[in-house]
Each structure stands twice: as C-alpha cells, then as structure tokens.
Design a protein around this motif. Structure first.
Motif, short mmCIF file in Angstrom:
data_model
loop_
_atom_site.label_atom_id
_atom_site.label_comp_id
_atom_site.label_asym_id
_atom_site.label_seq_id
_atom_site.Cartn_x
_atom_site.Cartn_y
_atom_site.Cartn_z
N ARG A 280 0.81 -1.22 0.00
CA ARG A 280 0.00 0.00 0.00
C ARG A 280 0.85 1.27 0.00
O ARG A 280 0.52 2.24 -0.68
CB ARG A 280 -0.93 -0.01 1.23
CG ARG A 280 -1.80 1.23 1.42
CD ARG A 280 -2.91 1.35 0.38
NE ARG A 280 -3.88 0.27 0.44
CZ ARG A 280 -4.99 0.28 1.20
NH1 ARG A 280 -5.26 1.31 1.96
NH2 ARG A 280 -5.83 -0.75 1.16
N PHE A 281 1.96 1.25 0.76
CA PHE A 281 2.72 2.49 0.94
C PHE A 281 4.16 2.43 0.44
O PHE A 281 4.92 3.39 0.61
CB PHE A 281 2.70 2.89 2.42
CG PHE A 281 1.31 3.01 2.99
CD1 PHE A 281 0.40 3.92 2.48
CD2 PHE A 281 0.90 2.18 4.03
CE1 PHE A 281 -0.88 4.03 2.99
CE2 PHE A 281 -0.38 2.28 4.55
CZ PHE A 281 -1.27 3.21 4.03
N GLY A 282 4.57 1.31 -0.14
CA GLY A 282 5.87 1.24 -0.80
C GLY A 282 7.08 1.03 0.08
O GLY A 282 8.21 1.30 -0.35
N PHE A 283 6.91 0.53 1.31
CA PHE A 283 8.06 0.26 2.16
C PHE A 283 8.82 -0.96 1.62
O PHE A 283 8.22 -1.86 1.03
CB PHE A 283 7.62 -0.02 3.60
CG PHE A 283 7.08 1.19 4.31
CD1 PHE A 283 7.94 2.14 4.81
CD2 PHE A 283 5.72 1.38 4.46
CE1 PHE A 283 7.45 3.27 5.47
CE2 PHE A 283 5.21 2.49 5.10
CZ PHE A 283 6.08 3.44 5.61
N ASP A 284 10.15 -0.98 1.82
CA ASP A 284 10.95 -2.13 1.43
C ASP A 284 11.66 -2.68 2.65
O ASP A 284 11.43 -2.23 3.78
CB ASP A 284 11.95 -1.75 0.32
CG ASP A 284 12.88 -0.62 0.73
OD1 ASP A 284 13.12 -0.43 1.95
OD2 ASP A 284 13.39 0.09 -0.16
N GLN A 285 12.54 -3.68 2.46
CA GLN A 285 13.17 -4.35 3.59
C GLN A 285 14.03 -3.41 4.43
O GLN A 285 14.19 -3.62 5.62
CB GLN A 285 14.02 -5.54 3.10
CG GLN A 285 14.59 -6.38 4.24
CD GLN A 285 14.98 -7.77 3.79
OE1 GLN A 285 14.28 -8.39 3.02
NE2 GLN A 285 16.10 -8.27 4.29
N SER A 286 14.57 -2.35 3.82
CA SER A 286 15.42 -1.43 4.56
C SER A 286 14.61 -0.40 5.36
O SER A 286 15.14 0.19 6.30
CB SER A 286 16.36 -0.70 3.60
OG SER A 286 15.63 0.10 2.69
N THR A 287 13.35 -0.19 5.01
CA THR A 287 12.54 0.83 5.69
C THR A 287 11.37 0.25 6.48
O THR A 287 10.76 0.96 7.29
CB THR A 287 11.99 1.84 4.66
OG1 THR A 287 11.20 1.14 3.68
CG2 THR A 287 13.13 2.57 3.97
N ILE A 288 11.03 -1.01 6.26
CA ILE A 288 9.87 -1.59 6.92
C ILE A 288 10.04 -1.65 8.43
O ILE A 288 9.08 -1.53 9.20
CB ILE A 288 9.55 -3.00 6.34
CG1 ILE A 288 8.16 -3.47 6.82
CG2 ILE A 288 10.62 -4.00 6.74
CD1 ILE A 288 7.02 -2.67 6.31
N GLY A 289 11.30 -1.81 8.89
CA GLY A 289 11.56 -1.86 10.33
C GLY A 289 11.14 -0.57 11.01
O GLY A 289 10.55 -0.59 12.10
N ASP A 290 11.45 0.58 10.40
CA ASP A 290 11.05 1.87 10.96
C ASP A 290 9.52 1.99 11.01
O ASP A 290 8.96 2.49 11.98
CB ASP A 290 11.62 3.01 10.12
CG ASP A 290 13.13 3.15 10.28
OD1 ASP A 290 13.62 2.92 11.41
OD2 ASP A 290 13.80 3.48 9.30
#
Length: 439
Positions: A280-290
């Motif tokens: 839905r919002f375009g998060f990837d493995q490097s940003t999903i944690g945040d």
C-alpha cells in the motif's frame, strides 16, 4: 527467595468435574489465600515478556522478511503455509504439555521443569530458522520454534490461576497483558537494530528469554503433586480430557468460542501487516523496520494506558463482559480505518485505535478466563484448551485469508480481509455476553 514449594490446597471446595481423567473429586476454584507480592508479579511479568520478546518480532517482521527474501513472488502463499503449519504444531503442543504439567510430580514442582526445558529448547530452536535458505527449512524451523515455545507457554499460562487470588486477577492479568505489547515494541526495536541482518534479528531475543524465565524459576514457589494423587495414564481418558462438555460447563465453552473469534479478528490485521505496508505504501526491507516500530510504539502506548486503567476499574466494579464488547467494537473501527487508509499516517492512527481496543481486552480477558476454569486440579490442561482459541486463528486465518485477498481484480484485497476480521471479532464479543457466572 525461599525455595519451598506450594502444594495443591487440601481445603479447597471439592467436586467432580467434567474432563477429569481420574473421575475423582478434585479441588476447584481460584486461590483465595495470601496476596502475591510485587516481586512475584514482576518476575511473572518478565517471564512472559522474555517469551514474547523472541516470538513477536518473528511473527510481526522477521519471519515475513525471511520468506520474502527466499520466495519474493509467492511470499503471501508461503507465509500462509508456514503460519498455518506452525500454528497447528503450537495447538497440539500447548494442550499436550499443559496436561503433562498437571501430572508432573517432580520435587521441583509441576511447572518449573517445563519452564526450564521450554526456555532452553526454544532459544536453541531459533538457530534453525536463522540459517534457513529454502521454504521447507523455514517451515521446519518455525514449527520447531512453535513446539518449544509452547512447551514454555504451557507451563507459564497456568501460573496465574495457580498462584494469584481472585481479588488480584484483574490487575495481574492486566500486567501480564502489558508484557505482550511492551515485548512487541522491544522485539521490533531489536529487529530494527540488526536489520537487514536477519540472523542477528532472530537470535538475539532468545538470550532475553533465557534470562527472564530463569528469574521466575528462582522466585516461583511452585505447586507440587504427590505421585499417589496422579491417576494411572490411559491414552483414551487423556484424550477425552481435552474436551469439556458445553452442556456441563457452558460458561467455559462460551469463553472459548468468544476468544477464538476475537483472536481471529486480531490475526487478520496483524498477520499480514508487513506485506500490506509494502504493497500500500511502498516500504521495502530497509525501511519496513522503521514503519513497524512506529506503529508498534503507538499501539503499545495506547495498550499500556488503557490496560492499567481498565484492569483496576474492572476489579473495582466487578465487571468483565462489558469491556470485552467495548474492545471488539473499537477494534472493528480500527480495522475499517486501516483498510481504507489513504496514507501511512492514517494507518498509524488506526493502530492507535487498535491499541485502545487491545488494552481494554487484555485487561479483563485473563481474569475472566481464570474465573470460568472447570477444575483447579487440571489448570494446565484447561489453560491448554483455552489456548486453542489463541492458536486456531493462526491456522484458520492463513487458510481463509487468500480467499479474501483474491476478491476483485486489483491485486491482494486487504480491505476485504480487514473488514471480514472486524465482523468476526464482534461476533466473538457478542458470544462473551452470554456467560452467566461473570458480570
């Protein structure tokens, strides 16, 4: 701390209960004796915290990322398979080892040997998942984790009704409920620290499990059971003990079905959060944690504040059921908000509303269940039966979710999944209102 054991009370009211494998009179009722102190409450809460600290980040973040790394094209289907099989293992393990702990006659107590074994084996089982490079190995690793950690939980869950008098159930169960939310934040924070290194993100929380459960092992004045009081093992009777006739224990049955539906609704939102946020919002493995850390922090603050207030207020007015209904309605609102959220900020607001609902529910849920247990002699078995209502949704949702996700032609339909879960949760709260022995 003293190391003396707490024996099964001899002055409790006696009655024959459905599902008792011995067919003899057994002590029933929640303990009414001395209040448990801050030290015991803290050690019990920390044991739950350490257990959830290892499990929750796996279920929320790292397991999905591991599967997405190995099978990016079929990740939703692979996640459903792994979650479904793992939860079936958990379902069986919780009941079997809960019943076995009821029959344990060790001089160290009924629960303590299983607590120690579950913590050590659970921490060790994290290694298999951390090194997995194929979906079958992920499946094996997650199943082993579910097996070993449910050995631990099978002994940990009965400690509340074993040790805590009725007048303290609301506040202690609220404190235990808080540990799940706090552990969710702590676990996601640890995962964020080590991502994208999934190996460290999976393994490090296991150290905390060992330390926290170890503290409870020192503090716990465990119940003991004499060998003469344990009936001879018969497989047929042992299997029948996993069934409680709803005609003879209707409130227990209603509490079971209510929890099943409520947890089913919760699982639809939490189980697929990582993939929903990525799609839905375009998060990837490097940003999903945040992103997960932010939503978890917001949820936890709301859970903590609500649980502390509702737990004490519930004890004061002596009512539980009304709070279950309120929590289900508020959680349904959160599901709808999440499903329709046009931005990530709106989704974060939805998680805040969900936190208010969850805090209300966990403040009274454990206390309510402890008051409808059929038998004090078979607490571990009965808590295992109730735990089925926690675990079955983890099996059922992965089976049902693909049907909702496939609705329409615009990709995975998370809106249908979330709203469907909201409806099921409300049904569970309605069933709870028919329990007669609890206000």
């Amino acid at each position: 701390m003293s190391s003396e054991h707490q024996s099964v009370p001899r002055d409790a009211a006696q009655q024959t209960v459905p599902g008792d494998v011995s067919g003899t009179a057994v002590p029933t009722g929640t303990p009414q004796g001395r209040a448990v102190g801050v030290g015991f409450q803290t050690s019990l809460a920390l044991a739950f915290f350490g257990t959830y600290l290892a499990l929750l980040p796996l279920a929320q973040v790292t397991l999905a990322l591991k599967i997405g790394q190995i099978d990016p094209e079929g990740r939703a289907g692979s996640l459903s398979l792994v979650l479904g099989v793992g939860s079936f293992v958990a379902l069986v393990a919780q009941n079997v080892f809960g019943a076995l702990s009821d029959r344990t006659t060790s001089r160290f107590g009924m629960r303590r040997p299983w607590l120690a074994a579950g913590a050590v084996l659970g921490a060790g089982s994290l290694f298999l998942l951390s090194g997995a490079s194929t979906i079958p190995v992920v499946l094996a690793g997650w199943s082993l984790i579910q097996l070993t950690f449910n050995v631990l939980l099978a002994a940990l869950n009965p400690v509340l009704p074993d040790q805590v008098p009725r007048r303290q159930l609301g506040r202690v169960s609220g404190l235990i409920g808080l540990t799940q939310s706090v552990a969710a934040v702590g676990g996601v924070f640890l995962a964020k620290l080590f991502l994208p290194d999934l190996t460290k993100a999976i393994l490090i929380p296991g150290i905390f499990t060992l330390a926290c459960v170890g503290l409870l092992l020192v503090v716990l004045k465990d119940r003991t059971r004499a060998r003469a009081d344990v009936p001879p093992f018969q497989l047929s009777l042992f299997l029948k003990a996993f069934w409680t006739d709803p005609r003879k224990a209707p409130d227990f049955a209603l509490a079971w079905w209510s929890r099943l539906f409520v947890f089913f609704g919760n699982m639809t939102l939490s189980g697929y959060a990582v993939f929903f946020l990525q799609d839905r919002f375009g998060f990837d493995q490097s940003t999903i944690g945040d992103a997960i850390l932010r939503t978890t922090l917001v949820t936890t603050v709301c859970v903590v504040l609500t649980s502390l207030l509702v737990g004490r207020f519930s004890d004061r007015i002596g009512r539980r059921k009304v709070f279950v209904m309120i929590s289900a309605l508020v959680l349904a609102l959160a599901h709808v908000m999440a499903a329709l959220s046009p931005t990530f900020d709106v989704y974060v607001l939805a998680t805040a509303v969900a936190g208010l609902a969850q805090g209300t529910y966990i403040a009274v849920d454990a206390a309510l269940l402890a008051e409808v247990l059929p038998s004090r002699a078979d607490v571990g078995k009965d808590m295992g039966v109730l735990h089925l209502a926690n675990v079955l949704p983890q099996t059922l949702v992965p089976v049902v979710a693909p049907l909702f996700l496939a609705i329409g032609t615009g990709g995975e339909n998370y809106t249908a999944l979330f709203i469907g879960g909201a409806v099921v949760g409300i049904v569970g709260a309605v069933l709870n209102q028919f329990i007669k022995s609890i206000r």
